[in-house]
Scaffold this motif. Structure first.
Motif, mmCIF file in Angstrom:
data_model
loop_
_atom_site.group_PDB
_atom_site.id
_atom_site.type_symbol
_atom_site.label_atom_id
_atom_site.label_comp_id
_atom_site.label_asym_id
_atom_site.label_seq_id
_atom_site.Cartn_x
_atom_site.Cartn_y
_atom_site.Cartn_z
ATOM 1 N N GLY A 164 0.862 -1.235 -0.102
ATOM 2 C CA GLY A 164 0.103 -0.003 0.141
ATOM 3 C C GLY A 164 0.684 1.379 0.121
ATOM 4 N N PRO A 165 0.369 2.262 -0.266
ATOM 5 C CA PRO A 165 0.893 3.655 -0.355
ATOM 6 C C PRO A 165 1.150 4.020 1.208
ATOM 7 C CG PRO A 165 -1.247 4.026 -0.704
ATOM 8 C CD PRO A 165 -1.243 2.541 -0.601
ATOM 9 N N ASP A 166 1.992 4.868 1.672
ATOM 10 C CA ASP A 166 2.417 5.545 2.822
ATOM 11 C C ASP A 166 1.367 6.560 3.287
ATOM 12 O OD1 ASP A 166 3.429 6.141 5.099
ATOM 13 O OD2 ASP A 166 5.336 6.723 4.303
ATOM 14 N N LEU A 167 0.607 5.920 4.031
ATOM 15 C CA LEU A 167 -0.535 7.002 4.670
ATOM 16 C C LEU A 167 -0.060 8.272 5.415
ATOM 17 C CD1 LEU A 167 -3.568 4.650 5.613
ATOM 18 C CD2 LEU A 167 -2.926 5.874 3.617
ATOM 19 N N ASN A 168 1.343 8.135 5.680
ATOM 20 C CA ASN A 168 2.013 9.292 6.437
ATOM 21 C C ASN A 168 1.777 10.349 5.583
ATOM 22 O OD1 ASN A 168 2.795 8.429 9.218
ATOM 23 N ND2 ASN A 168 3.865 6.771 7.855
ATOM 24 N N THR A 169 1.819 10.321 4.518
ATOM 25 C CA THR A 169 1.756 11.494 3.294
ATOM 26 C C THR A 169 0.229 11.571 3.075
ATOM 27 O OG1 THR A 169 2.000 9.909 1.402
ATOM 28 C CG2 THR A 169 4.118 11.002 2.331
ATOM 29 N N THR A 170 -0.284 12.779 3.248
ATOM 30 C CA THR A 170 -1.694 12.832 3.081
ATOM 31 C C THR A 170 -2.181 12.818 1.527
ATOM 32 O OG1 THR A 170 -1.360 15.355 2.595
ATOM 33 C CG2 THR A 170 -1.839 14.516 4.944
ATOM 34 N N SER A 171 -1.063 12.901 0.696
ATOM 35 C CA SER A 171 -1.614 12.857 -0.635
ATOM 36 C C SER A 171 -1.050 11.203 -1.160
ATOM 37 C CB SER A 171 -0.912 14.031 -1.689
ATOM 38 O OG SER A 171 0.408 13.879 -1.608
ATOM 39 N N ASN A 172 -1.979 10.459 -1.147
ATOM 40 C CA ASN A 172 -1.581 8.883 -1.962
ATOM 41 C C ASN A 172 -3.048 8.512 -2.303
ATOM 42 O OD1 ASN A 172 -2.878 7.378 0.302
ATOM 43 N ND2 ASN A 172 -1.788 9.016 1.716
ATOM 44 N N ALA A 173 -2.743 7.462 -3.007
ATOM 45 C CA ALA A 173 -3.707 6.797 -3.704
ATOM 46 C C ALA A 173 -4.455 5.774 -3.058
ATOM 47 C CB ALA A 173 -3.089 6.215 -5.205
ATOM 48 N N ILE A 174 -4.642 6.017 -1.765
ATOM 49 C CA ILE A 174 -5.495 4.701 -0.930
ATOM 50 C C ILE A 174 -6.791 4.454 -1.390
ATOM 51 C CG2 ILE A 174 -6.146 6.118 0.837
ATOM 52 C CD1 ILE A 174 -4.805 2.559 1.221
ATOM 53 N N ILE A 175 -7.642 5.440 -1.788
ATOM 54 C CA ILE A 175 -8.705 5.397 -2.612
ATOM 55 C C ILE A 175 -8.657 4.342 -3.653
ATOM 56 C CG2 ILE A 175 -10.909 6.434 -3.460
ATOM 57 C CD1 ILE A 175 -10.489 6.872 -0.532
ATOM 58 N N ALA A 203 -6.902 4.034 10.846
ATOM 59 C CA ALA A 203 -8.102 4.915 10.734
ATOM 60 C C ALA A 203 -7.707 6.318 10.851
ATOM 61 C CB ALA A 203 -9.123 4.263 11.759
ATOM 62 N N ASN A 204 -6.912 6.827 11.850
ATOM 63 C CA ASN A 204 -6.565 8.195 11.960
ATOM 64 C C ASN A 204 -5.837 8.731 10.660
ATOM 65 O OD1 ASN A 204 -7.812 8.491 14.288
ATOM 66 N ND2 ASN A 204 -5.867 7.867 15.633
ATOM 67 N N LEU A 205 -5.166 8.061 10.094
ATOM 68 C CA LEU A 205 -4.273 8.608 9.073
ATOM 69 C C LEU A 205 -5.294 8.286 7.777
ATOM 70 C CD1 LEU A 205 -0.790 6.499 9.440
ATOM 71 C CD2 LEU A 205 -1.331 8.818 9.466
ATOM 72 N N LEU A 206 -6.237 7.427 7.612
ATOM 73 C CA LEU A 206 -7.168 7.776 6.691
ATOM 74 C C LEU A 206 -8.001 9.037 6.707
ATOM 75 C CD1 LEU A 206 -8.570 4.133 6.468
ATOM 76 C CD2 LEU A 206 -7.213 5.238 4.551
ATOM 77 N N ARG A 207 -8.281 9.299 7.894
ATOM 78 C CA ARG A 207 -9.095 10.611 8.046
ATOM 79 C C ARG A 207 -8.257 11.910 7.696
ATOM 80 N NH1 ARG A 207 -10.088 8.077 13.263
ATOM 81 N NH2 ARG A 207 -11.977 7.314 13.454
ATOM 82 N N GLN A 208 -6.894 11.881 7.554
ATOM 83 C CA GLN A 208 -6.049 12.970 7.210
ATOM 84 C C GLN A 208 -5.655 12.761 5.604
ATOM 85 O OE1 GLN A 208 -2.456 13.073 9.780
ATOM 86 N NE2 GLN A 208 -3.819 12.147 11.539
ATOM 87 N N ASN A 209 -6.192 11.758 5.095
ATOM 88 C CA ASN A 209 -5.667 11.665 3.694
ATOM 89 C C ASN A 209 -6.534 12.850 2.791
ATOM 90 O OD1 ASN A 209 -6.774 10.080 0.754
ATOM 91 N ND2 ASN A 209 -4.827 9.647 1.352
ATOM 92 N N ASP A 210 -5.762 13.416 1.813
ATOM 93 C CA ASP A 210 -6.519 14.374 0.980
ATOM 94 C C ASP A 210 -7.696 13.724 0.394
ATOM 95 O OD1 ASP A 210 -4.483 16.059 2.064
ATOM 96 O OD2 ASP A 210 -3.197 15.884 0.075
ATOM 97 N N SER A 211 -7.566 12.576 -0.411
ATOM 98 C CA SER A 211 -8.698 12.194 -0.991
ATOM 99 C C SER A 211 -9.825 11.822 -0.102
ATOM 100 C CB SER A 211 -8.242 11.078 -1.817
ATOM 101 O OG SER A 211 -7.504 11.113 -2.701
#
Length: 337
Positions: A164-175, A203-211
């Motif tokens: 998976g992409p690194d969720l510590n960066t808010t701009s990633n392609a997790i969606i 879960a907390n990192l997902l909340r911060q994800n830009d997408s």
């Protein structure tokens, strides 16, 4: 799960009630959601599983009616319909027994004056032992293990695993990664995933994800998804899956603290019925009582101990947690690395 020790005392209804309360209080493990209970007859038993997923086939060789699925039948046609194909599988349950000790001296010193039943904290600890071991087997041995996942087509375990992409960066392609995982499960099993499992850090990192934050974007304002309910609603609306956050932690054999689900995101189709390709299951004895997120009720009993004097409360359980259909799961690995 029944008590398999012979000569055990009758179940104490108060003790059983206290254990049920403890089980509900310890429901953060979520492991019976991740591996729904299926009953077998006895400690080792057979059960039926679909050998192929039910779906419409217009291939005439797959149909007993010579004219094919799309053609109308004659009024007097007596052709026999095609049967559903099952395979017989065998599973052997495993026994797990845990106990806690209540010292008579503590009862005399504290319980007599306060009226507080000292069995309650003891049973709390016992419930955590029972639930925790099951959760470890489900989330660490199944959900966090890449070999548990496949595509359902015989290509080998692990084919439904991606980095998976690194969720510590808010701009990633997790969606996009989650949407791909949903599609992979659907292609493999003809079922869309029903659940997504993460720990609170993810879960907390997902909340911060830009997408994730910007996707709803109502009235030009970012959606901060500050609550678990909002993030769960997002998963339900965006992916049509139920988000399950597993908050429980555990101590490893080296004394370190571990998080169930690691830093992964797991997608799974889950169903306790025989006619569905569930990703994982917990096999139990026929007649076992299960209570929502709680553990299966063990055989709870007391034994008197004379040195030191007190009561040992014992829980005996029989179950087997295992992967049932590797194609019904998808693992996005190490999303916080």
């Amino acid at each position: 799960m029944s008590n398999i020790i012979t000569g055990s005392q009758s179940l104490d209804p108060i003790l059983t009630g206290l254990f049920y309360q403890s089980v509900q209080a310890a429901s953060d493990y979520k492991s019976l959601t991740a591996a729904p209970a299926k009953a077998i007859d006895g400690y080792t038993g057979q059960y039926l599983a679909l050998s192929s997923r039910p779906r419409l086939s217009l291939d005439q060789t797959d149909d007993a009616f010579a004219a094919g699925q799309l053609s109308a039948l004659g009024l007097n046609d007596t052709s026999m319909p095609t049967g559903v194909s099952f395979e017989t599988k065998t599973v052997s349950l495993e026994r797990f027994a845990r106990n806690v000790f209540i010292n008579d001296r503590d009862v005399r010193q504290y319980q007599a004056g306060s009226g507080f039943d000292l069995r309650q904290p003891a049973l709390d600890a016992l419930a955590h032992k029972i639930l925790g071991v099951h959760a470890y087997k489900v989330f660490n041995d199944i959900y966090s293990t890449p070999a548990s996942y496949g595509d359902g087509s015989g290509s080998g375990a692990g084919s439904h695993v991606v980095d998976g992409p690194d969720l510590n960066t808010t701009s990633n392609a997790i969606i996009d990664e989650i949407l791909v995982g949903c599609q992979e499960i659907y292609d493999a099993e003809g079922r869309y995933p029903s659940h997504a499992f993460v720990n609170p850090i993810v879960a907390n990192l997902l909340r911060q994800n830009d997408s994730v934050r910007n996707r709803p974007n109502q009235g030009g304002a970012d959606n901060t998804l500050a609550t678990a309910d909002a993030l769960g609603a997002f998963f339900a609306q965006m992916f049509s899956v139920e988000l399950v956050v597993v908050p429980a932690t555990y101590k490893t054999d080296t004394g370190a603290t571990g998080r169930f689900m690691g830093d992964h995101i797991s997608l799974a189709f889950l169903d306790s019925s025989t006619a569905a390709p569930t990703f994982a299951a917990t096999f139990v004895e026929q007649g076992t009582n299960t209570t929502g997120e709680g553990a299966t009720l063990a055989g709870i009993r007391e034994e008197r101990i004379e040195d030191p004097q007190g009561v040992k409360v014992i829980a005996d359980v029989m179950y087997k947690a295992q992967v049932e259909n590797s194609g019904a799961g998808y693992l996005i690995k190490d999303v916080t690395s």
